[in-house]
Design an enzyme around this catalytic site. Structure first.
Site, PDB file in Angstrom:
ATOM      1  N   PHE A  64      49.780  43.230  29.458  1.00 55.41           N
ATOM      2  CA  PHE A  64      49.954  41.825  29.095  1.00 55.41           C
ATOM      3  C   PHE A  64      48.617  41.150  28.809  1.00 55.41           C
ATOM      4  CE2 PHE A  64      53.612  42.868  31.753  1.00 55.41           C
ATOM      5  CZ  PHE A  64      54.652  42.469  30.934  1.00 55.41           C
ATOM      6  N   CYS A 106      49.183  37.174  28.894  1.00 54.92           N
ATOM      7  CA  CYS A 106      50.491  36.633  28.536  1.00 54.92           C
ATOM      8  C   CYS A 106      51.024  35.716  29.631  1.00 54.92           C
ATOM      9  CB  CYS A 106      51.461  37.787  28.290  1.00 54.92           C
ATOM     10  SG  CYS A 106      53.146  37.255  27.991  1.00 54.92           S
ATOM     11  N   THR A 134      58.718  41.340  22.719  1.00 59.56           N
ATOM     12  CA  THR A 134      58.053  42.222  23.675  1.00 59.56           C
ATOM     13  C   THR A 134      58.968  42.613  24.821  1.00 59.56           C
ATOM     14  OG1 THR A 134      57.069  40.280  24.732  1.00 59.56           O
ATOM     15  CG2 THR A 134      55.708  41.452  23.124  1.00 59.56           C
TER      16      THR A 134
END
Length: 188
Positions: free
Chosen positions: A154, A161, A25
Site C-alpha cells: 500500500f 494508501c 485494488t
C-alpha cells in the site's frame, strides 16, 4: 496544496478517485486471494475451520474479522505475491545516494525512481526459506505467523494508501463469507 478549502467540484473528484482506486485494488486483492485458496485447498480448509470455530454462519463483526488469523495471513500472502499496485514511482527532491556505503548509487535531484513490489516481495534472500521457512515464489500464509520482513503493498509514509485498512477488512470479510457458503470443487 494551497491550504485553502476545496470547492464542491474538487471534493467530488477526490471522493470519486478514492472510490475508483479502492474498488479496483480491493477487487484485485479479492480475486488473487480466492485463486490462491482454490489452488491451495488445505489453506481453504484451514480458513473454513477457523471461521466455523469463531463465527459459525453469522456475519462477523469488525472485531471478529480482526481476530481471524488465517484470513489475515491469506490476505498478507496474497498482497505479498500479487500486490494490486506493484509499481511505485517517486522523484528525488534532492541529490542523494542509495545502497551500501561501500558501493553507493548516486541519485540526482529530479531523477524518477521506480520500485517493483512484484519483484521485491519475491526476493529469495528476503522472503525465502532462509528468512521465512518457505520458498519466496510459493503461496504459504504461515510465513506470517512469526516475524516477517516489512512489505509495502500500500506504499509507505505519508503517501501510503489511506484505504488500506478498509481494503484488508473487505478482503477478510469476502473470504469469510465465501468460506461459510462455498466448498471447493475438485477439478479434473
Amino acid at each position: 496544496s494551497t491550504g485553502q478549502p476545496m470547492d464542491a467540484e474538487r471534493v467530488r473528484h477526490e471522493v470519486l478517485s478514492l472510490l475508483e482506486a479502492g474498488h479496483e485494488t480491493t477487487a484485485t486483492l479479492m480475486g488473487w486471494s480466492l485463486l490462491m485458496l482454490d489452488r491451495n485447498p488445505k489453506e481453504y480448509e484451514r480458513l473454513q475451520k477457523e471461521i466455523e470455530g469463531k463465527v459459525a454462519q453469522r456475519v462477523p463483526t469488525v472485531k471478529e474479522l480482526g481476530a481471524l488469523k488465517q484470513a489475515e495471513n491469506v490476505t498478507n500472502e496474497s498482497l505479498r505475491l500479487y500486490p494490486p499496485f506493484y509499481l511505485f514511482m517517486r522523484e528525488a527532491k534532492e541529490d542523494t545516494s542509495l545502497g551500501p556505503a561501500e558501493k553507493p548509487v548516486k541519485i540526482e535531484k529530479g531523477t524518477t525512481l521506480v520500485t517493483n513490489l512484484y519483484v521485491n516481495q519475491r526476493d529469495e534472500q528476503v522472503w525465502g526459506e532462509g528468512s521465512t521457512g518457505y520458498p519466496a515464489n510459493e503461496f504459504h500464509p504461515d510465513r506470517f505467523e512469526g516475524d516477517t520482513p516489512p512489505m509495502s503493498p500500500f506504499g509507505v509514509g505519508r503517501r501510503s494508501c489511506i484505504g488500506q485498512a478498509l481494503g484488508r477488512l473487505e478482503n477478510n470479510l469476502m473470504m469469510c463469507r465465501f468460506a461459510q457458503n462455498f466448498e471447493l470443487a475438485a477439478t479434473s
